[in-house]
Design an enzyme around this catalytic site. Structure first.
Site, PDB file in Angstrom:
ATOM      1  N   ASP A 157       0.839  -1.205   0.000  1.00 21.70           N
ATOM      2  CA  ASP A 157       0.000   0.000   0.000  1.00 21.70           C
ATOM      3  C   ASP A 157       0.870   1.250   0.000  1.00 21.70           C
ATOM      4  OD1 ASP A 157       0.888  -0.291   2.628  1.00 21.70           O
ATOM      5  OD2 ASP A 157      -1.085  -0.800   3.425  1.00 21.70           O
TER       6      ASP A 157
ATOM      7  N   ASN B 119      -8.930  -1.823  13.181  1.00 23.83           N
ATOM      8  CA  ASN B 119     -10.273  -1.844  12.577  1.00 23.83           C
ATOM      9  C   ASN B 119     -10.451  -3.049  11.650  1.00 23.83           C
ATOM     10  OD1 ASN B 119      -8.722  -1.205  10.362  1.00 23.83           O
ATOM     11  ND2 ASN B 119      -9.815   0.669   9.831  1.00 23.83           N
TER      12      ASN B 119
ATOM     13  N   HIS C  91      -8.492  -3.887   9.097  1.00 23.27           N
ATOM     14  CA  HIS C  91      -8.034  -3.761   7.705  1.00 23.27           C
ATOM     15  C   HIS C  91      -6.808  -4.635   7.444  1.00 23.27           C
ATOM     16  CE1 HIS C  91      -5.250   0.024   8.439  1.00 23.27           C
ATOM     17  NE2 HIS C  91      -4.661  -1.087   8.820  1.00 23.27           N
TER      18      HIS C  91
ATOM     19  N   GLU D 169     -10.016  -0.803   4.022  1.00 26.46           N
ATOM     20  CA  GLU D 169     -10.738  -0.324   5.190  1.00 26.46           C
ATOM     21  C   GLU D 169     -12.144  -0.924   5.222  1.00 26.46           C
ATOM     22  OE1 GLU D 169      -8.504   0.997   6.951  1.00 26.46           O
ATOM     23  OE2 GLU D 169      -8.545   3.164   6.767  1.00 26.46           O
TER      24      GLU D 169
END
Ligand code: PGA
Length: 247
Positions: A69, A135, A137, A142
């Protein structure tokens, strides 16, 4: 498909075990396509691997490393570049030539679609080394993200911006948009190594591995991965639903 969950004692043990697994993959396939996460969690494993290269017990020069990423909107030498972080912690220390590090194309979704097609045409990633966000991810997939998501540009969530603030100083320093390898190409990896360290990762790991698959916890898609998944969690991150056996 199976998920093996390994309990490491602490971060050093996690790093050593992860490095052993990666070195084993490279040993059996010296030209492996290896997708590499940045973030804090895998850095210890990268250090152990680099020591192996320095000591002559590991030759990683034939692999191709792929970026997971990247933030959007950074200049070429920006200190916050995740590609730069990958080069510093993995590519250079493992003596991988710069041209064997494949960066994500940032020109837009068309380029990322083409990128996914090329990887798939080559047979997919042999090994993906991943961390997990609080979270849920993987990369910057996301919530909500489901198993069909391609590599693409995303808006970072407030939780990720806060978590990434600890890398760069302040939430204001964290770019708002990023490109990420999608869950679909990740889940097509022949092997996935997921690393989790610290109590803050325990609950999300539990939800990802032992609760129903949901786009609200993108890492839960690992339950539908095509290949082998190995999760190494240290004592504090180790999910309570696990007895250390495979799921
Ligand atoms: P971390 O990041 O390794 O720094 O905890 C993991 C992630 O957000 O994917």
């Amino acid at each position: 498909m199976s998920i093996e969950i390994v309990r490491a004692e602490g971060y050093d043990d996690l790093s050593r075990r992860a490095a052993d697994l990666v070195a084993g993959c490279i040993g059996s396939n010296p030209t492996a396509r290896v997708l590499i996460a940045t973030g804090r969690t895998p850095i210890g494993a990268y250090r152990v691997l680099a020591d192996g290269v320095t000591e002559g017990t590991l030759d990683a020069s034939g692999i191709t490393a792929y970026q997971l990423d990247e933030y959007l909107g950074l200049g070429p030498d920006d200190r916050r570049s995740l590609g730069g972080w990958a080069v510093e912690t993995f590519v250079r220390p493992l003596r991988i030539a710069d041209e064997r590090f494949v960066r994500l194309p940032l020109a837009g979704d068309g380029a990322l679609d083409e990128y996914d097609r090329r990887i798939r045409g080559d047979g997919g990633y042999d090994l993906s080394i991943l961390g997990i966000g609080e979270n849920g991810h993987l990369g910057f997939n996301e919530p909500p993200s489901d198993a069909s998501t391609a590599s693409r540009v995303v808006e970072l969530t407030p939780g990720t911006i806060d978590a990434n603030a600890s890398y760069w100083g302040d939430a204001a320093d964290v770019p708002r948009r990023a490109a990420t390898v999608g869950l679909r190409p990740l889940l097509e990896s022949a092997r996935i190594l997921l690393l989790a360290s610290g109590a803050r990762k325990r609950e999300i790991l539990e939800r990802a591995l032992f609760r129903p698959v949901t786009p609200d916890v993108p890492a839960s898609c690992l339950q539908h991965a095509r290949g082998e998944v190995v999760v190494i969690a240290d004592r504090d991150a180790f999910p309570t639903g696990s007895n250390g056996a495979s799921t």
